[in-house]
Write a protein that holds these residues in place. Structure first.
Motif, PDB file in Angstrom:
ATOM      1  N   ALA A 157      -4.127  -2.160  -4.201  1.00 52.14           N
ATOM      2  CA  ALA A 157      -2.711  -2.494  -4.084  1.00 52.14           C
ATOM      3  C   ALA A 157      -2.531  -3.970  -3.729  1.00 52.14           C
ATOM      4  N   GLN A 158      -3.362  -4.486  -2.815  1.00 50.21           N
ATOM      5  CA  GLN A 158      -3.254  -5.892  -2.430  1.00 50.21           C
ATOM      6  C   GLN A 158      -3.668  -6.815  -3.582  1.00 50.21           C
ATOM      7  N   PHE A 183       0.818  -1.214   0.000  1.00 44.97           N
ATOM      8  CA  PHE A 183       0.000   0.000   0.000  1.00 44.97           C
ATOM      9  C   PHE A 183       0.852   1.264   0.000  1.00 44.97           C
ATOM     10  N   SER A 184       1.817   1.334   0.898  1.00 44.12           N
ATOM     11  CA  SER A 184       2.601   2.565   1.031  1.00 44.12           C
ATOM     12  C   SER A 184       3.471   2.837  -0.183  1.00 44.12           C
ATOM     13  N   PHE A 193      -6.008   0.890  -0.939  1.00 44.68           N
ATOM     14  CA  PHE A 193      -5.429  -0.158  -0.106  1.00 44.68           C
ATOM     15  C   PHE A 193      -5.758  -1.532  -0.683  1.00 44.68           C
TER      16      PHE A 193
END
Length: 511
Positions: free
Chosen positions: A356-357, A82-83, A353
């Motif tokens: 992204a996963q 995510f970051s 979030f």
């Protein structure tokens, strides 16, 4: 007007919107897709597909994402997935500067000044053209041009969602149409050249091997986008009532004297900053340049700094305008502008979030690579005539683009198959690359798997709170279909007339 008296196209788009908005919330949708990827990777992990992974030259296998090692790795990387997800940083940093410019009134005043000198009938082509040129600044158009498209249309008394659609069509649907060369040109050329060297190791392609075609395509996309926006999309949007918070959006009221003064000084400050940037990049030893002296390669500090520069491009004039107009008196005021902008991004961050996963799991599974390789092999096995094969490449690329978003990643998988295959048919690598670019661009605007798609949904919800995936998909489907058909015909005309697609290669294509 009754439902049955509406044109067929409008009725179909209404159905797309209704069905699309019945899908789960985008965040929940990506959770479901991730679970599906896990299950498919488990079910297919032991299957022999008799395919070669073009990245490694080894047998292509599906990696089971439900295995113990894969799941523990997934959880250990959840935070960094995510970051380090590129669209998150791009959006948030740019929004900080834009938030100050919006809070101070700079954007409001600038758009009102623009509306005073631009006819309403020219707004659509202007927004699309700006969207096309924004490709030069990598992903900046998504966070800059698309929301401004909505604001500009609203200020002109038109439906803001039509402005968002026009801007999205220029930024993403017309991704491979540009007057100005960008970093995507040498990136794709390098991949194409590697594929061509399978047939002839001495081939050297020009980085601008598609420039004539992409420059001419920009005129095509602007013209088509203008027609689609004004004649198809905007009439359909009449039923979408504006119910968002519109209190801080610009109106067509004339600028007051103090606003004109503040706008002049803020634009002057912006001009000084741009001049300083140009001067600092003009020297061969400039720190903005890559090691090879290039300003436009991905490794050039200038290209790496595009988003921070956009941040400053709005922050500086926003501060100057706010100080002169009296809106910004203390440091708390401009921080408030940033905070307000960030407060509107909470929903976007939640979606990002889970996207992204999902993208991590999908990439690790190799399902996307399998789809691309098998599709390309099937097309090759058909052994169709050149023109039909080119059309097939465009359609296949457009389909794969619904699942694999990265332009470079897809072409890295497909080029080693398509480029040598077409060379054996007497078709140049330049033409293969141009066909790929059409398919890649045309379907960007209709796939929720594209990382910026949910962001555009958020932009729409600012005006129509009930807007969802279906609303955006229904708006963009006419652009996607018409772009795909007309652009393919346009390429066939180039090919049949023997027109050069761009600057020529240094060597003959064929050994």
């Amino acid at each position: 007007m009754t439902e049955h008296s509406e044109p067929l196209v409008q009725r179909l788009l209404n159905k797309v919107e209704i069905w699309g908005n019945k899908l789960p919330d985008p965040a929940a949708l990506f959770i479901a897709l991730m679970v599906i990827v896990w299950l498919l990777s488990w079910a297919l992990s032991g299957v022999d597909f008799s395919a070669v992974d073009p990245r490694t030259g080894q047998a292509l296998v599906i990696n089971n994402q439900l295995s113990g090692d894969a799941m523990t790795t997934f959880f250990s990387k959840m935070v960094t997935n995510f970051s380090h997800f590129h669209p998150v940083g791009v959006v948030l940093v740019a929004i900080l500067g834009i938030g100050v410019a919006e809070f101070s009134g700079f954007i409001n005043a600038g758009l009102r000044a623009l509306m005073a000198v631009t006819g309403k009938w020219l707004l659509t082509p202007m927004v699309i053209a700006v969207g096309i040129v924004s490709h030069t600044a990598v992903d900046a158009g998504y966070v800059l041009v698309i929301p401004l498209g909505g604001v500009i249309f609203y200020a002109a008394g038109r439906h803001p969602l039509a402005g968002i659609a026009a801007a999205f069509a220029g930024v993403s649907g017309g991704f491979s149409a540009n007057f100005v060369p960008s970093s995507i040109d040498p990136m794709l050329q390098g991949i194409t050249q590697a594929g061509a060297q399978i047939m002839n190791s001495e081939i050297v392609l020009n980085p601008l091997n598609n420039y004539y075609f992409t420059a001419a395509s920009s005129l095509l996309i602007i013209t088509l986008g203008w027609f689609i926006t004004d004649k198809i999309v905007e009439p359909k949007l009449k039923g979408n009532e504006l119910d968002g918070d519109l209190s801080d959006l610009p109106t067509m009221e004339p600028l007051q004297e103090n606003e004109r003064k503040a706008l002049r000084w803020s634009l002057f400050a912006t001009g000084i900053g741009i001049v300083l940037l140009i001067v600092s990049t003009s020297f061969e030893s400039s720190a903005w340049r890559a090691s090879d002296g290039s300003l436009t390669s991905f490794s050039a500090p200038l290209m790496q700094s595009i988003v921070p520069l956009i941040f400053l491009l709005f922050l500086i004039p926003g501060l100057v305008y706010g100080i002169i107009i009296g809106k910004i008196r203390t440091t708390k005021d401009f921080i408030q502008g940033m905070s307000k902008a960030m407060s509107d991004m909470g929903y976007y961050l939640v979606i990002m979030f889970f996207i992204a996963q999902f993208i991590y799991a999908f990439g690790q599974s190799n399902l996307g690579i399998l789809l691309a390789v098998k599709g390309a092999e099937a097309l090759k096995a058909l052994a169709l005539p050149g023109g039909v094969t080119i059309t097939g490449i465009i359609i296949l690329t457009g389909f794969i683009n619904l699942f694999v978003g990265s332009a470079s990643a897809k072409w890295a998988l497909l080029a080693p198959i398509f480029v040598p295959m077409l060379m054996q048919l007497g078709i140049s690598p330049d033409l293969a690359q141009a066909a790929y670019r059409i398919g890649d661009s045309s379907t960007n605007i209709i796939t929720p798997l594209m990382p910026y798609f949910p962001l555009v949904v958020v932009f729409c919800q600012r005006y129509v709170t009930s807007a969802g995936i279906g609303t955006l998909a229904a708006m963009m489907l006419p652009f996607s279909v018409i772009f795909l058909i007309a652009w393919t015909i346009f390429l066939m005309i180039f090919w049949s007339l023997g027109l050069p697609l761009g600057l020529q290669a240094s060597y003959e294509y064929f050994p």
